[in-house]
Each structure stands twice: as structure tokens, then as C-alpha cells.
Design a protein around this motif. Sequence first.
Motif, mmCIF file in Angstrom:
data_model
loop_
_atom_site.group_PDB
_atom_site.id
_atom_site.type_symbol
_atom_site.label_atom_id
_atom_site.label_comp_id
_atom_site.label_asym_id
_atom_site.label_seq_id
_atom_site.Cartn_x
_atom_site.Cartn_y
_atom_site.Cartn_z
ATOM 1 N N LYS A 37 22.218 -10.265 22.326
ATOM 2 C CA LYS A 37 23.005 -9.815 23.029
ATOM 3 C C LYS A 37 22.870 -9.836 24.203
ATOM 4 N N LEU A 78 33.804 -14.869 14.802
ATOM 5 C CA LEU A 78 33.951 -14.975 16.299
ATOM 6 C C LEU A 78 32.692 -15.626 16.717
ATOM 7 N N SER A 79 31.557 -15.176 16.280
ATOM 8 C CA SER A 79 30.164 -15.557 17.001
ATOM 9 C C SER A 79 29.918 -17.045 16.465
ATOM 10 N N GLN A 87 30.107 -8.173 7.973
ATOM 11 C CA GLN A 87 31.254 -7.899 9.151
ATOM 12 C C GLN A 87 31.557 -9.452 9.626
ATOM 13 N N GLY A 96 25.893 -14.464 14.721
ATOM 14 C CA GLY A 96 26.962 -14.538 13.506
ATOM 15 C C GLY A 96 26.191 -14.378 12.249
ATOM 16 N N HIS A 132 24.446 -17.086 20.006
ATOM 17 C CA HIS A 132 25.728 -16.781 19.167
ATOM 18 C C HIS A 132 25.859 -17.124 18.049
ATOM 19 N N PRO A 156 34.815 -10.598 10.233
ATOM 20 C CA PRO A 156 35.486 -11.110 11.480
ATOM 21 C C PRO A 156 34.533 -11.186 12.854
ATOM 22 N N GLN A 157 33.261 -10.401 13.105
ATOM 23 C CA GLN A 157 32.575 -10.593 13.994
ATOM 24 C C GLN A 157 31.607 -12.032 13.838
ATOM 25 N N ALA A 158 31.287 -12.027 12.560
ATOM 26 C CA ALA A 158 30.742 -13.253 12.220
ATOM 27 C C ALA A 158 31.380 -14.587 12.647
ATOM 28 N N CYS A 198 25.747 -10.749 11.659
ATOM 29 C CA CYS A 198 27.016 -10.148 11.291
ATOM 30 C C CYS A 198 27.555 -10.634 9.825
#
Length: 201
Positions: free
Chosen positions: A157, A188-189, A182, A174, A170, A184-186, A177
Motif C-alpha cells: 500500500k 480490482l488489484s 476478498q 491482489g 498491485h 472484489p478487492q483482488a 486479497c
Amino acid sequence: MRNYCLPFTLLLLVFSLPVFSQEKYDLVNSGEILAQAGKMYDDGKFKEAINLFKTVSRSDTNYADILHELAYTNYLDSNYAASGQYAKEGLKMFPEKASEWYMLLGNAADAAEKREEAISWYDKTLQLNPYDYFTWFNKGIALYNADRADDAMECFKKAVLIYPYHASSHFFMGVICAEKGQLPQAMLSFTTNLLMNPENR
């Protein structure tokens, strides 16, 4: 005017002293060697590159770069002990470039699975340059390899806060995540990773 001259016996002593020649080195163009050896390790010819780097004298003005390349090329050749030794020599001879040597030492230690040692070297680098996103990334990798995913995530981060376009940070965000479920977060990353670098994994 007083005339000063050496006593005759002293003159005999001076002229009778043996003359020692300095050790001779072959003159090389270190700039050309850096370029040639760099192409060699790009082609995977690590040992040939290392042998070529070793032809440069310690008194050469480019010797700091030579040590850096020796450390890096040995790392590429999976000789992590030698990589660390060259980095430590560089740290001793050129302490003004400490952050570079710390980074090399951290990379060699992490590759040798000495995770805590690697993290300590990265921390020393960050003390000198807390905004070096690549060191935050490398520390994150070492922490991830040490099964400290939450700490690794914080490092990734920080890396993307400093440099949002670092694709690999990134990607590993992912991965973490995804491992935690997780999704959705994965996604996105992973998507951001590919937007930053479409050829990345």
C-alpha cells in the motif's frame, strides 16, 4: 649565502637504494566493460560478465559501479553469498551510496531465504529514503515470503501511495486479497496491475 649540500655518505645511501617498480595493471576502458558485461548478463551469460567485471582495477573511477554490477550479476546467477560480499565491500569503500548497498544486501538475503535479515536491510534503506517505493515493494515481498501477509500488504500500500503506477505492487495486493477470500478487492488489484502493465503477470 650559505651553501647547503648533503653529506657525501648520505648521497651514496640515497642513490644506492633499490628502485621498486609499481605493480602493473592492464589498462582497460571500464565504461566499455560495463556496457559489454551488461549485455552479457542481459543474454544470461552471468559468469562471463562476472569475469569481465573482475578485470577492472580497484583504483578505477568506475569501481563503485563495478562492485554494484558484480553484486547484482552474482544475484542473477543465484550466488547470493558472493552478491552479499560484493555489496558489503561496496558499503565499506563507498558509504555515500549506502542505500544502494543495503538494497542489494536485502535482495541477496531474501533470495537466500534469510527473511528477517532481508527486512532489516530494507529498513536501513528506508531510514535513508522513506519514499523509495521499490524498497517498500521489496520489503513487502520479504514479509510475504515470511508468511506475514498483513504486514506485506501495508508495504505494498505504501509503495502504490508513493508511486501508483507500480504494477507488481498491485499484483501482490491482489494475491493477498485472493488468499483472504476478498475477491472484489483482488479483481480490482489484478485489473489495475494489467492496466499499468498489460504484459505483466
